[in-house]
Design a protein around this motif. Structure first.
Motif, PDB file in Angstrom:
ATOM      1  N   THR A 388     -76.384  -1.291 -13.339  1.00  0.00           N
ATOM      2  CA  THR A 388     -76.805  -2.629 -12.921  1.00  0.00           C
ATOM      3  C   THR A 388     -75.617  -3.530 -12.693  1.00  0.00           C
ATOM      4  O   THR A 388     -75.524  -4.256 -11.694  1.00  0.00           O
ATOM      5  CB  THR A 388     -77.732  -3.234 -13.967  1.00  0.00           C
ATOM      6  OG1 THR A 388     -78.835  -2.354 -14.204  1.00  0.00           O
ATOM      7  CG2 THR A 388     -78.247  -4.592 -13.521  1.00  0.00           C
ATOM      8  N   LEU A 389     -74.641  -3.516 -13.654  1.00  0.00           N
ATOM      9  CA  LEU A 389     -73.443  -4.352 -13.534  1.00  0.00           C
ATOM     10  C   LEU A 389     -72.612  -3.956 -12.318  1.00  0.00           C
ATOM     11  O   LEU A 389     -72.052  -4.806 -11.610  1.00  0.00           O
ATOM     12  CB  LEU A 389     -72.608  -4.272 -14.808  1.00  0.00           C
ATOM     13  CG  LEU A 389     -73.253  -4.918 -16.054  1.00  0.00           C
ATOM     14  CD1 LEU A 389     -72.407  -4.635 -17.278  1.00  0.00           C
ATOM     15  CD2 LEU A 389     -73.400  -6.416 -15.827  1.00  0.00           C
ATOM     16  N   ASP A 390     -72.538  -2.654 -12.060  1.00  0.00           N
ATOM     17  CA  ASP A 390     -71.790  -2.204 -10.875  1.00  0.00           C
ATOM     18  C   ASP A 390     -72.474  -2.675  -9.594  1.00  0.00           C
ATOM     19  O   ASP A 390     -71.813  -3.070  -8.609  1.00  0.00           O
ATOM     20  CB  ASP A 390     -71.688  -0.677 -10.870  1.00  0.00           C
ATOM     21  CG  ASP A 390     -70.707  -0.192 -11.927  1.00  0.00           C
ATOM     22  OD1 ASP A 390     -69.818  -1.011 -12.339  1.00  0.00           O
ATOM     23  OD2 ASP A 390     -70.794   0.974 -12.368  1.00  0.00           O
ATOM     24  N   ILE A 392     -74.358  -5.384  -9.323  1.00  0.00           N
ATOM     25  CA  ILE A 392     -74.121  -6.835  -9.221  1.00  0.00           C
ATOM     26  C   ILE A 392     -72.732  -7.105  -8.664  1.00  0.00           C
ATOM     27  O   ILE A 392     -72.533  -7.976  -7.807  1.00  0.00           O
ATOM     28  CB  ILE A 392     -74.319  -7.494 -10.588  1.00  0.00           C
ATOM     29  CG1 ILE A 392     -75.790  -7.411 -11.021  1.00  0.00           C
ATOM     30  CG2 ILE A 392     -73.872  -8.957 -10.573  1.00  0.00           C
ATOM     31  CD1 ILE A 392     -76.036  -7.878 -12.431  1.00  0.00           C
ATOM     32  N   ARG A 393     -71.741  -6.374  -9.167  1.00  0.00           N
ATOM     33  CA  ARG A 393     -70.371  -6.603  -8.674  1.00  0.00           C
ATOM     34  C   ARG A 393     -70.264  -6.248  -7.193  1.00  0.00           C
ATOM     35  O   ARG A 393     -69.614  -6.961  -6.400  1.00  0.00           O
ATOM     36  CB  ARG A 393     -69.394  -5.750  -9.496  1.00  0.00           C
ATOM     37  CG  ARG A 393     -67.936  -5.987  -9.118  1.00  0.00           C
ATOM     38  CD  ARG A 393     -67.022  -5.241 -10.056  1.00  0.00           C
ATOM     39  NE  ARG A 393     -67.268  -3.816 -10.002  1.00  0.00           N
ATOM     40  CZ  ARG A 393     -66.734  -3.004  -9.067  1.00  0.00           C
ATOM     41  NH1 ARG A 393     -65.969  -3.486  -8.117  1.00  0.00           N
ATOM     42  NH2 ARG A 393     -67.001  -1.719  -9.083  1.00  0.00           N
ATOM     43  N   SER A 396     -71.831  -9.016  -5.215  1.00  0.00           N
ATOM     44  CA  SER A 396     -71.002 -10.229  -5.183  1.00  0.00           C
ATOM     45  C   SER A 396     -69.820 -10.057  -4.248  1.00  0.00           C
ATOM     46  O   SER A 396     -69.405 -11.014  -3.577  1.00  0.00           O
ATOM     47  CB  SER A 396     -70.513 -10.566  -6.592  1.00  0.00           C
ATOM     48  OG  SER A 396     -69.678  -9.532  -7.087  1.00  0.00           O
ATOM     49  N   ILE A 404     -69.071 -14.166  -9.722  1.00  0.00           N
ATOM     50  CA  ILE A 404     -70.039 -13.144 -10.174  1.00  0.00           C
ATOM     51  C   ILE A 404     -69.352 -11.801 -10.313  1.00  0.00           C
ATOM     52  O   ILE A 404     -69.591 -11.048 -11.261  1.00  0.00           O
ATOM     53  CB  ILE A 404     -71.212 -13.065  -9.182  1.00  0.00           C
ATOM     54  CG1 ILE A 404     -71.978 -14.388  -9.168  1.00  0.00           C
ATOM     55  CG2 ILE A 404     -72.154 -11.916  -9.572  1.00  0.00           C
ATOM     56  CD1 ILE A 404     -73.086 -14.431  -8.138  1.00  0.00           C
ATOM     57  N   SER A 405     -68.457 -11.499  -9.405  1.00  0.00           N
ATOM     58  CA  SER A 405     -67.732 -10.222  -9.454  1.00  0.00           C
ATOM     59  C   SER A 405     -66.865 -10.131 -10.712  1.00  0.00           C
ATOM     60  O   SER A 405     -66.864  -9.119 -11.415  1.00  0.00           O
ATOM     61  CB  SER A 405     -66.871 -10.067  -8.195  1.00  0.00           C
ATOM     62  OG  SER A 405     -66.117  -8.875  -8.272  1.00  0.00           O
ATOM     63  N   ALA A 408     -69.131  -9.811 -13.893  1.00  0.00           N
ATOM     64  CA  ALA A 408     -69.713  -8.472 -14.013  1.00  0.00           C
ATOM     65  C   ALA A 408     -68.660  -7.456 -14.426  1.00  0.00           C
ATOM     66  O   ALA A 408     -68.914  -6.563 -15.244  1.00  0.00           O
ATOM     67  CB  ALA A 408     -70.370  -8.069 -12.691  1.00  0.00           C
ATOM     68  N   GLN A 409     -67.433  -7.602 -13.841  1.00  0.00           N
ATOM     69  CA  GLN A 409     -66.361  -6.669 -14.198  1.00  0.00           C
ATOM     70  C   GLN A 409     -65.951  -6.801 -15.671  1.00  0.00           C
ATOM     71  O   GLN A 409     -65.772  -5.812 -16.375  1.00  0.00           O
ATOM     72  CB  GLN A 409     -65.131  -6.930 -13.305  1.00  0.00           C
ATOM     73  CG  GLN A 409     -63.967  -5.958 -13.566  1.00  0.00           C
ATOM     74  CD  GLN A 409     -64.344  -4.521 -13.271  1.00  0.00           C
ATOM     75  OE1 GLN A 409     -64.896  -4.221 -12.196  1.00  0.00           O
ATOM     76  NE2 GLN A 409     -64.082  -3.611 -14.224  1.00  0.00           N
ATOM     77  N   ALA A 412     -68.656  -5.371 -17.914  1.00  0.00           N
ATOM     78  CA  ALA A 412     -68.603  -3.904 -17.872  1.00  0.00           C
ATOM     79  C   ALA A 412     -67.459  -3.378 -18.727  1.00  0.00           C
ATOM     80  O   ALA A 412     -67.596  -2.374 -19.441  1.00  0.00           O
ATOM     81  CB  ALA A 412     -68.454  -3.435 -16.437  1.00  0.00           C
TER      82      ALA A 412
END
Length: 586
Positions: A388-390, A392-393, A396, A404-405, A408-409, A412
């Protein structure tokens, strides 16, 4: 046991030595006092006897005709002289025989020119010149009416059988005519001193010595005859009375003496040391034998009954050693119902309670700590969030939303740090990387409201520490300190070396903690075995602090120190002192 025997031996020896010393001093003092009293009594008896004999010598003073005859003797005719000599001789013969004197031998009467006037027997010196030149004649004249006593009788003067022990002489004259006088001399045996020597108060080996005015020997009883005239004895007899110890013939003897003020003679009593301390020698032997018997009896009692006391104590000692090595299953075998047996029963009860505490409290508390740590991990551990986080990144980046990037990074990176690093021990550098990711998220959330600072000694980046040490502390600083503050705030992480410890400090300038809340948090910081069921609802904000404290306390024990300080409105500071060179608890 050896110490016990030594103490008993020392005590017995000390008591015996002190008793012997006190007895010795007491007996010596009593013997010296008794000897002095005896010799004073001897002197008194001798003076009384001498005084009685003096009265006999003064018999011619009782009638004036005798004094007149002395004054006119040179003017008398031969017949008158004969009658005078016969009359005065009869006078003294009656004086010495009416009241018999047991030690009386003879008397002589000499005129001032040395002529022999009368004698009770055939003795007497008929040479007037020799008489005037004799020592006794000159000494008697020098006494001027006082009695002269002497024990010195030259061999030439020892007439008949030589029984004479001493003599007394006195000058009789008319004080108005000092040139005309007679000398009356009486000789005596030693019966007086023999009777004194038979005194019941004297010990069997005691000796009596009588010395005249010139320290010449008059009488000596027993074996004193051998040394009584020696200078080693007489040279130390000075003054009116005294006492001293003298070594004679290889044996110590107590010498007591007194000087008669009447006759100027010395009465000396010599008592061997053995006679004084003979009873003390018996006491000493008795004490030694008693001490030996007491020691032997004590030894037997100690051997017979000592094991009954020491064996169960040694068994208890061995059991304690096994427990010290970690064997908590061992128990003391109780075979008796006395104090030692009750100690063993109480020890076994303590062992049961200790083992129960270990199993129910210590183990459970460790499991609780592990569960809390696992819960902390699980709060940020779901694996499905990675994709999910990947996503989102990636979205973004596609829509070019940089914040946002980055968020999320960072999130993670935090998840990967917790899930992929299975080791509990990490380096300070790894912890700081995770904190940087966490603080990056918080900076994006709060739009640069939070400032993060680091002050790290260069050589400490590789310092090993427990995983997830900084994150709970920094998180508390964010949510309970800076987030509630109006305006910007700063969080600082400081790591330095102090003595033998590494000091890790997390502080903020946020809203701080109230005194009551701080007291509750501090009271919860106890060793794991002493902690309660958990924090109350009012102190839930300290769960991360307690978790960090408990993990380090379990590992390092009392070598680890934890301090938290805060004031309302001024911020909070948390300081950990971690041992640098000591190994952690197993």
């Amino acid at each position: 046991m050896l110490s016990y025997f030594i103490i008993i031996l020392v005590c017995i020896t000390l008591v015996g030595s002190v008793s012997f010393y006190i007895s010795y001093k007491t007996m010596a003092s009593q013997a010296e006092a008794a000897s002095l009293l005896l010799v004073q009594q001897i002197e008194k008896n001798m003076d009384n006897d001498f005084h009685s004999k003096r009265n006999l010598l003064l018999a011619s003073y009782n009638e004036q005709s005798y004094i007149d005859g002395v004054n006119r003797y040179t003017e008398l005719s031969d017949r008158e002289r004969f009658l005078f000599r016969q009359k005065i001789g009869d006078l003294y013969l009656k004086s010495f025989n009416v009241t018999p004197i047991r030690d009386f031998l003879r008397f002589q009467i000499y005129y001032s020119n040395g002529e022999l006037l009368s004698s009770s027997d055939e003795s007497g010196q008929h040479n007037p010149a020799k008489v005037r030149g004799s020592e006794w004649f000159r000494q008697t004249v020098a006494k001027d009416g006082e009695v002269f006593y002497s024990g010195f009788i030259p061999a030439a003067d020892r007439t008949i059988d030589g029984e004479t022990a001493y003599f007394s002489s006195i000058m009789i004259r008319d004080f108005s005519n000092p040139e005309q006088f007679i000398l009356v001399r009486a000789e005596y045996r030693a019966e007086l001193f023999n009777s004194i020597g038979r005194n019941d108060g004297l010990s069997p080996n005691s000796s009596i010595v009588i010395l005249d005015e010139g320290n010449r020997l008059v009488y000596a009883s027993g074996d004193a005859q051998r040394y009584a005239g020696g200078k080693e004895l007489t040279s130390r007899i000075n003054g009116s009375q005294g006492k001293f110890w003298l070594s004679l013939d290889g044996e110590d003897r107590l010498v007591s003496y007194t000087n008669s003020s009447y006759s100027n003679w010395k009465a000396v009593l010599i008592v061997p040391k053995h006679d004084i301390f003979g009873a003390l020698d018996i006491i000493k032997t008795t004490v030694i034998v008693t001490a030996f018997i007491a020691f032997v009896i004590t030894l037997l009692i100690s051997v017979l009954f000592g094991q009954r006391i020491t064996k169960p104590i040694l068994d208890l000692y061995k059991t304690v050693n096994r427990i010290k090595r970690g064997d908590f299953s061992v128990r003391v075998e109780v075979r008796r119902n006395d104090e030692i047996g009750r100690i063993g029963m109480n020890f076994n009860a303590m062992q049961d309670e200790l083992q129960n505490l270990i199993e129910t409290r210590y183990v459970n508390q460790i499991k609780l700590q592990e569960a809390q740590l696992a819960m902390l991990y699980s709060q940020i551990n779901p694996h499905f969030l990675y994709n999910t986080l990947d996503s989102i990144r990636a979205m973004s980046d596609y829509y070019q939303v940089q914040e946002i990037s980055e968020m999320a990074q960072s999130l993670a990176d935090i998840f990967r740090y917790n899930t992929k690093n299975k080791d509990e021990i990490v380096t300070l550098q790894e912890e700081l990387v995770q904190i940087e990711a966490y603080m990056n998220i918080q900076r994006i959330r709060f739009e640069d409201k939070i400032s993060f600072e680091q002050q790290i000694d260069d050589d400490l980046y590789s310092f090993p520490m427990l995983k997830m040490t900084l994150q709970p502390l920094v998180e508390n600083a964010v949510f309970h300190g800076i987030e509630r503050k109006r305006g910007k705030g700063t969080i600082a992480v400081i790591v330095s070396r102090e003595g033998g410890s590494i000091t890790l400090t997390v502080k903020d300038d946020g809203v701080g903690i109230s005194d009551k809340h701080l007291a509750d948090i501090r009271s919860s910081l106890k060793p794991p075995l002493q902690q309660g069921e958990g924090l109350s609802s009012d102190t839930r904000s300290g769960i991360g602090v307690l978790n960090v404290y408990s993990r380090y306390r379990i590992r390092y024990g009392e070598r680890f120190e934890f301090h938290i300080n805060s004031r309302k409105g001024t911020g909070t500071e948390i300081k950990l002192l971690i041992p640098e060179h000591l190994e952690a608890h197993s």
